[in-house]
Write an enzyme that holds these catalytic residues in place. Structure first.
Site, PDB file in Angstrom:
ATOM      1  CG  ASP A 225      -1.896   1.098   1.251  1.00 10.10           C
ATOM      2  OD1 ASP A 225      -2.795   1.078   0.394  1.00 10.10           O
ATOM      3  OD2 ASP A 225      -1.789   1.990   2.116  1.00 10.10           O
ATOM      4  CD  GLU A 252      -4.275   0.629  -6.036  1.00  6.00           C
ATOM      5  OE1 GLU A 252      -4.963   0.280  -7.014  1.00  6.00           O
ATOM      6  OE2 GLU A 252      -4.757   0.860  -4.931  1.00  6.00           O
TER       7      GLU A 252
END
Length: 474
Positions: A225, A252
């Site tokens: 994260d 991401e």
């Protein structure tokens, strides 16, 4: 990316997650489907181990294994201590049972991890000691239990202090990598933000111990994260070859598209150029959303890689929705129509390349804005059929036969054929079976409808009903 919506426990804050990876694809060529069991309790995941395996998933991604408090889903992304696993979704003992259950089914377990920051506890204290004095007191009062949940370290002592954080200050220049990586994620309205860890020797050593402990437990992959907010130095220091060996590590960097868009060029492309790590395929997601839009064309999915609008096959985590999209107002515009989402799943599970990530949540009713839309999507009949197609087609080449505004047709070697019609009327296409090789006189069965096609001549006509996908295989 994770948006934390603040209450008394933690103020509003946008946690943008980014890329980090490993040499996973050097050790495995299988683009196995991952179930993102978002916000499921560890015990609930364990109970479904056999069903998850039978549905065709080869990996399951769990919520962050660390010490956190608060019932809200976003509280899982606010670590109070990384030395033990104890949160509302489960503890270390629960995770050990989970890993064992999935190992017995031949399914690997991936963990969501948070290394960029610690919990925003400014609402109750002014210091930057983690864990705080209240938690250390709780530990001392129940040390036998806490030691059973310990991954490493001495729980009678604190772990991080003020010297282990960057100076306070909120990110304001989101296009500046230095600003994004060295200032805090804040939510506005006076929010002081999430304390941003400084990658000094102590912090790096603790984060290495954390990852190694999870790996030793049997975790086989990490979704990291907020890596967009971690410097390249920190990434390189924490993710050593020993930690990443044999692991699938990814995160991401949210972009609005692929090559040519500012966020791709400034954040995602440099990371891809300087590592061999995997990444959420936001360029492809943008191509998918554009293709399925009212004025879009399915030709945008003919070969998006050729135009820099999709990541390389061996680096892409493909998806049609992430946990941020339904849970955060700022991303809900990206939710696709239910029919189009199903057709998009037929695309990512039908095509070659990428590791498909299937999102299925267990949000509390007060957090669920969509009446349980994604709660059981992981195990519905169409999803299981599409995953079966995906698994059978592993390693088979892909060739696109045709595309236009409504229609996309591609084959998987001679073993499979996928046709997707996004429009509101049936569409037909005639395949030249001399040009595109297929097996004759052997039925191709659609895994979704049960319909069949048997090729007996050079010109074979297909008719694809309105807003329908067909995934034929032998």
């Amino acid at each position: 990316m994770t948006i934390t919506l603040g209450t008394s426990f933690a103020r509003a804050s946008v946690l943008t997650t980014a890329i980090i990876g490993s040499s996973f694809f050097a050790t495995s060529v299988q683009a196995d489907t991952i179930l993102h069991a978002f916000n499921w309790s560890y015990s609930d995941i364990t109970l479904q181990a056999k069903s998850i395996a039978q549905a065709g998933y080869k990996k399951v991604l769990i919520s962050p294994p660390l010490k956190s408090s608060g019932d809200e889903w976003w509280a899982r992304y606010q670590p109070q201590d990384i030395r033990l696993i104890d949160s509302p979704v489960g503890n270390k003992e629960d995770l050990q049972k989970l890993i064992a259950a999935f190992k017995a089914e031949g399914v690997e377990v991936y963990a969501d991890i948070v290394l960029n920051h610690m919990a925003n506890e400014s609402w109750k204290r002014n210091d930057l000691n983690y864990p705080g004095s209240d938690l250390l007191t709780q530990y001392s009062q129940n040390m036998d239990y806490m030691n059973k949940q310990k991954l490493f370290g001495d729980l009678t002592q604190g772990n991080f202090s003020a010297n282990d954080f960057h100076p306070a200050g909120c990110i304001t220049d989101w296009g500046n990598p230095g600003h994004v990586q060295y200032w805090r994620l804040c939510g506005g309205n006076g929010d002081t933000g999430l304390p941003d860890l400084d990658p000094n020797n102590w912090v790096v050593s603790q984060q290495r111990l954390y990852l190694q402990a999870l790996k030793t437990m049997g975790i086989k992959g990490f979704r990291v994260d907020a890596v967009k907010h971690m410097s390249e130095y920190q990434i390189n220091q924490v993710f050593t070859p020993e930690i990443t060996a044999g692991m699938h590590v990814f995160g991401e960097v949210i972009t609005s598209g692929g090559k040519g868009t500012n966020d791709y060029d400034v954040f995602l492309q440099p990371y891809l150029n300087n590592t061999d790590h995997g990444a959420y395929d936001f360029p492809l997601f943008s191509s998918i959303r554009n293709a399925f839009s009212y004025n879009g064309s399915m030709s945008q999915l003919h070969d998006p890689q050729a135009y820099g609008q999709a990541l390389a096959n061996d680096r892409a985590i493909t998806f049609t929705i992430t946990h941020d999209i339904p849970t955060n107002d700022g991303f809900r515009y990206q939710i696709m129509d239910k029919t189009n989402e199903k057709l998009a799943y037929a695309y990512i599970l039908g095509k070659n390349g990428g590791t498909p990530l299937i999102y299925s949540d267990a949000l509390k009713p007060e957090e669920d804005k969509d009446n349980g839309r994604w709660r059981d999507v992981w195990n519905n009949a169409d999803m299981v059929s599409m995953i079966r197609f995906h698994n059978v087609m592993q390693g088979k080449s892909m060739e696109t036969l045709y595309s236009d505004k409504c229609l996309l047709i591609f084959k998987r070697d001679k073993a499979g054929l996928v046709a997707i019609n996004k429009c509101s009327e049936a569409r037909s296409y005639t395949i030249d079976t001399y040009r595109y090789e297929f097996n004759w006189y052997q039925p191709y069965i659609d895994v979704l409808s049960g319909s069949s096609e048997t090729i007996t001549s050079q010109n074979h006509s297909l008719t694809i009903p309105a807003q329908t996908a067909r995934m034929w295989m032998q």
